[in-house]
Design a protein around this motif. Structure first.
Motif, short mmCIF file in Angstrom:
data_model
loop_
_atom_site.label_atom_id
_atom_site.label_comp_id
_atom_site.label_asym_id
_atom_site.label_seq_id
_atom_site.Cartn_x
_atom_site.Cartn_y
_atom_site.Cartn_z
N ILE A 87 64.65 53.87 77.39
CA ILE A 87 65.76 53.09 77.94
C ILE A 87 66.68 52.61 76.83
O ILE A 87 67.92 52.66 76.95
N ASN A 88 66.09 52.15 75.72
CA ASN A 88 66.91 51.72 74.57
C ASN A 88 67.75 52.88 74.03
O ASN A 88 68.93 52.70 73.70
N LYS A 97 63.22 46.78 70.61
CA LYS A 97 64.59 47.28 70.59
C LYS A 97 64.70 48.66 69.95
O LYS A 97 65.80 49.21 69.87
N ILE A 110 70.61 53.47 76.40
CA ILE A 110 71.58 52.39 76.29
C ILE A 110 72.48 52.59 75.08
O ILE A 110 73.68 52.28 75.11
#
Length: 287
Positions: free
Chosen positions: A83-84, A234, A87
C-alpha cells in the motif's frame, strides 16, 4: 554453368536455414537460462518449509501450500508495504509525466530563451550519481520537516525523474509537424487546447512507454526509500522485502513468496502497457 547455379543457390539456402536454426536454438537456450531462476522462485514460493528442509532447495517439490503468501502478506508486513508503494508510485507517475509533458511542450513548440541550456541542465542532473546526493537530500528533508514521511519520498522521486522525462518527451513533441499546430492556431485554438487536444494524443505511445518505465523504476526503488524514511510502517515493498529476509532468515519459501508479491504489480503494469511500450520504442528508434 546451369547445373552449377542451382547447386550454389541450394547451398546458400541450406546455410541460411542452418543459421536460422542456430539462432533460434541459441535464443531458446538463453530464454531457458533467463526463465530458470524465475521458475525456481515461483516453485519455492509454493513449497512447504518441511519439504525444503528435508529434501533441499533444489530438489523436486513434493508438497505445495499457499500459506507462504499469507505469512509474507500478513505476518511479514507485505500488505502494508505494498500500500505504501502504491501511495508513492501512482502520484509520482501521474505528477511527473504531467509536469514533464507541459515542460516538453513549451520547450519543443515555442522559441523560449535558453531552452537548450534548460534541456542540458535537466539531462545533466540525471547524469549525477545518486550516491553523492544521499546526505544532502536527507539533511534537506530534515530541515523542511518532512523526513520519515511518504510525501518526502514522493517529492524526491518527482524531482529526480522529471528531467529525464522532459528530455525524452521533448524529442517526440519536436518531431510533430509544425503545420498541425499552425492549423490549430488559425482555427483559434490556444496553447492549452493545442497541448491537450493535439500534442498529448500524438505522444500517447511515448507517454505509455514512460508510464511503464516510471512505474517500474519508482516501485522497485530502494535507495531513496531508505534515505528519507526510517519507520518500518512507512517503508515501501522493496525495503520491506529486506526486512522479510531478516525476519525469515532460513525460510526461503516465505522469502520467495514475498518476492513474488513484490514483483507482481510491475509485471502486471508491463503486460498492460506492452503494446504501447513497444510502439513507443519503435517510434523513438525511427526518429
Amino acid at each position: 554453368m546451369s547445373a552449377a547455379r542451382p547447386s550454389a543457390s541450394a547451398a546458400a539456402l541450406r546455410r541460411r536455414r542452418a543459421a536460422t536454426a542456430g539462432f533460434h536454438l541459441g535464443a531458446g537456450a538463453l530464454a531457458v537460462l533467463w526463465l530458470l531462476p524465475i521458475a525456481l522462485v515461483l516453485v519455492t514460493s509454493l513449497r512447504s518449509f518441511d519439504d525444503i528442509a528435508a529434501h533441499g532447495l533444489g530438489s523436486w517439490p513434493r508438497s505445495f501450500t499457499l500459506d507462504n503468501f499469507r505469512q509474507a502478506w500478513v505476518d511479514g508486513g507485505q500488505q502494508r508495504a505494498l500500500i505504501n508503494s502504491l501511495i508513492v508510485t501512482i502520484p509520482c507517475v501521474l505528477v511527473t509525466l504531467a509536469l514533464a509533458a507541459m515542460a516538453a511542450f513549451a520547450l519543443s513548440r515555442y522559441e523560449l530563451p535558453l531552452r537548450r541550456s534548460l534541456l542540458l541542465l535537466m539531462l545533466g542532473g540525471n547524469l549525477l550519481p545518486p550516491q553523492i546526493l544521499l546526505i544532502p537530500v536527507s539533511k534537506l528533508s530534515e530541515l523542511m520537516g518532512v523526513y520519515d514521511t511518504l510525501p518526502a519520498l514522493i517529492g524526491v522521486q518527482i524531482g529526480f525523474g522529471v528531467g529525464f522525462y522532459v528530455f525524452v518527451l521533448h524529442g517526440f513533441m519536436r518531431a510533430i509537424p509544425t503545420e498541425i499546430q499552425q492549423a490549430a492556431v488559425i482555427d483559434g485554438a490556444g496553447p492549452w487546447q493545442i497541448f491537450l487536444r493535439i500534442i498529448l494524443p500524438l505522444t500517447r505511445p511515448a507517454l505509455a512507454a514512460l508510464s511503464a518505465l516510471s512505474f517500474t523504476w519508482i516501485f522497485n526503488d530502494l535507495l531513496w526509500a531508505i534515505t528519507v524514511l526510517r519507520s518500518d510502517t512507512k517503508m515501501p515493498i522493496t525495503a520491506a522485502l529486506i526486512g522479510l529476509q531478516g525476519q525469515y532468515v532460513s525460510m526461503w519459501n516465505v522469502i520467495a513468496a514475498g518476492s513474488v508479491i513484490a514483483a507482481a504489480p510491475t509485471v502486471a503494469v508491463f503486460l498492460r502497457f506492452q503494446r504501447h511500450f513497444v510502439a513507443g520504442l519503435n517510434l523513438g528508434a525511427v526518429k
